[in-house]
Design an enzyme around this catalytic site. Structure first.
Site, mmCIF file in Angstrom:
data_model
loop_
_atom_site.group_PDB
_atom_site.id
_atom_site.type_symbol
_atom_site.label_atom_id
_atom_site.label_comp_id
_atom_site.label_asym_id
_atom_site.label_seq_id
_atom_site.Cartn_x
_atom_site.Cartn_y
_atom_site.Cartn_z
ATOM 1 N N PRO A 32 27.056 17.073 -2.367
ATOM 2 C CA PRO A 32 26.662 16.621 -0.782
ATOM 3 C C PRO A 32 27.247 17.720 0.377
ATOM 4 O O PRO A 32 28.612 17.559 0.083
ATOM 5 C CB PRO A 32 27.005 15.433 -0.383
ATOM 6 C CG PRO A 32 26.544 14.547 -1.489
ATOM 7 C CD PRO A 32 27.647 15.775 -2.422
ATOM 8 N N GLY B 220 35.153 17.599 -1.556
ATOM 9 C CA GLY B 220 35.564 19.067 -1.839
ATOM 10 C C GLY B 220 34.891 20.244 -2.844
ATOM 11 O O GLY B 220 35.288 21.261 -2.671
ATOM 12 N N GLY B 221 33.307 19.978 -1.968
ATOM 13 C CA GLY B 221 32.052 21.505 -2.478
ATOM 14 C C GLY B 221 32.760 22.508 -2.133
ATOM 15 O O GLY B 221 33.295 23.556 -2.629
ATOM 16 N N GLY B 222 33.309 22.845 -0.964
ATOM 17 C CA GLY B 222 33.859 24.215 0.086
ATOM 18 C C GLY B 222 35.058 24.336 -0.507
ATOM 19 O O GLY B 222 34.794 25.632 -0.874
ATOM 20 N N SER B 223 35.887 23.886 -1.156
ATOM 21 C CA SER B 223 36.743 24.069 -1.370
ATOM 22 C C SER B 223 37.133 24.656 -3.195
ATOM 23 O O SER B 223 37.334 25.329 -3.504
ATOM 24 C CB SER B 223 38.057 22.865 -1.430
ATOM 25 O OG SER B 223 38.216 22.368 -0.608
ATOM 26 N N SER B 224 36.182 23.534 -3.425
ATOM 27 C CA SER B 224 35.538 23.843 -4.901
ATOM 28 C C SER B 224 35.083 24.992 -4.978
ATOM 29 O O SER B 224 35.385 26.297 -6.054
ATOM 30 C CB SER B 224 34.469 22.967 -5.765
ATOM 31 O OG SER B 224 34.842 22.919 -7.231
ATOM 32 N N ASP C 241 42.514 22.258 -0.587
ATOM 33 C CA ASP C 241 41.935 21.157 -1.684
ATOM 34 C C ASP C 241 41.548 22.809 -2.575
ATOM 35 O O ASP C 241 41.559 22.121 -3.998
ATOM 36 C CB ASP C 241 40.728 20.543 -1.921
ATOM 37 C CG ASP C 241 41.000 18.957 -1.063
ATOM 38 O OD1 ASP C 241 41.926 18.553 -0.355
ATOM 39 O OD2 ASP C 241 40.122 18.267 -0.173
ATOM 40 N N LYS D 51 35.267 16.068 -5.987
ATOM 41 C CA LYS D 51 35.943 15.425 -6.940
ATOM 42 C C LYS D 51 36.367 14.216 -5.954
ATOM 43 O O LYS D 51 35.414 13.952 -4.841
ATOM 44 C CB LYS D 51 37.291 16.458 -6.370
ATOM 45 C CG LYS D 51 37.241 16.933 -5.186
ATOM 46 C CD LYS D 51 38.838 16.140 -4.269
ATOM 47 C CE LYS D 51 38.980 16.420 -3.145
ATOM 48 N NZ LYS D 51 38.574 15.723 -1.900
ATOM 49 N N GLY E 86 33.645 14.562 1.518
ATOM 50 C CA GLY E 86 34.764 14.414 1.238
ATOM 51 C C GLY E 86 35.239 14.547 -0.158
ATOM 52 O O GLY E 86 35.609 14.380 -1.330
#
Length: 169
Positions: free
Chosen positions: A94, A100-104, A136, A9, A98
């Protein structure tokens, strides 16, 4: 076996309003999902195996310090599933950018385990669980353009956002 795509995001504008007593910040932002995805595969493992996470494309921990493992633990508990899972995460977003990869990935874990269990958590329970995992994470339960307030968990859908093209550097 279930496969889930976890999108990145962008925050189109971010206003930090104030620091809260819990350490989070009150914000106002516009979240927009991207067509850049991590891929998460979830499968049931033999009884007594525990939650095993394999990661391709990044050097990240695979123990409970990883948000995917914590999301799996919490979802198994909420769905009353045995915590015996084989998880495979293909990282394409990446890290620490910022996006949001971990949250996603955490949200994809919750949704993937619901699909694997063929059961859906009540909407409010799922949202609470997502927020406990990270500010997030609730956005990624239904990733579409949204105005985010609070710590990002108060979401209002934004219709009419034109299709945009981005170059990430």
């Amino acid at each position: 076996m279930i496969e889930v795509r976890a999108p990145a995001k962008l925050n189109l504008g971010l206003e930090v309003l104030r620091r809260r007593p819990d350490g989070y910040h009150e914000i106002e932002t516009c979240f927009v999902p991207l067509r850049l995805f991590d891929r998460l595969t979830l499968d049931v493992a033999p009884a007594g195996s525990g939650i095993r996470l394999e990661i391709e494309g990044a050097d990240l921990p695979t123990d409970r310090t990883n948000l995917v493992v914590r999301a799996a633990e919490r979802a198994c508990e909420a769905l009353e599933l045995a915590p015996d899972l084989a998880l495979r995460l293909e990282k394409r977003i990446p890290i620490a950018a910022g996006l949001g990869g971990g949250s996603s990935d955490a949200a994809a874990t919750l949704l993937g385990l619901e699909a694997l269990a063929r059961r859906t958590l009540p909407r409010d329970m799922r949202a609470k669980l997502a927020l406990e995992l990270g500010a997030d994470v609730p956005f990624f339960l239904e990733p579409r353009p949204a105005l985010g307030r609070g710590v990002g968990e108060q979401l209002a859908s934004l219709d009419g956002i034109p299709e945009m093209h981005w170059v990430l550097v």
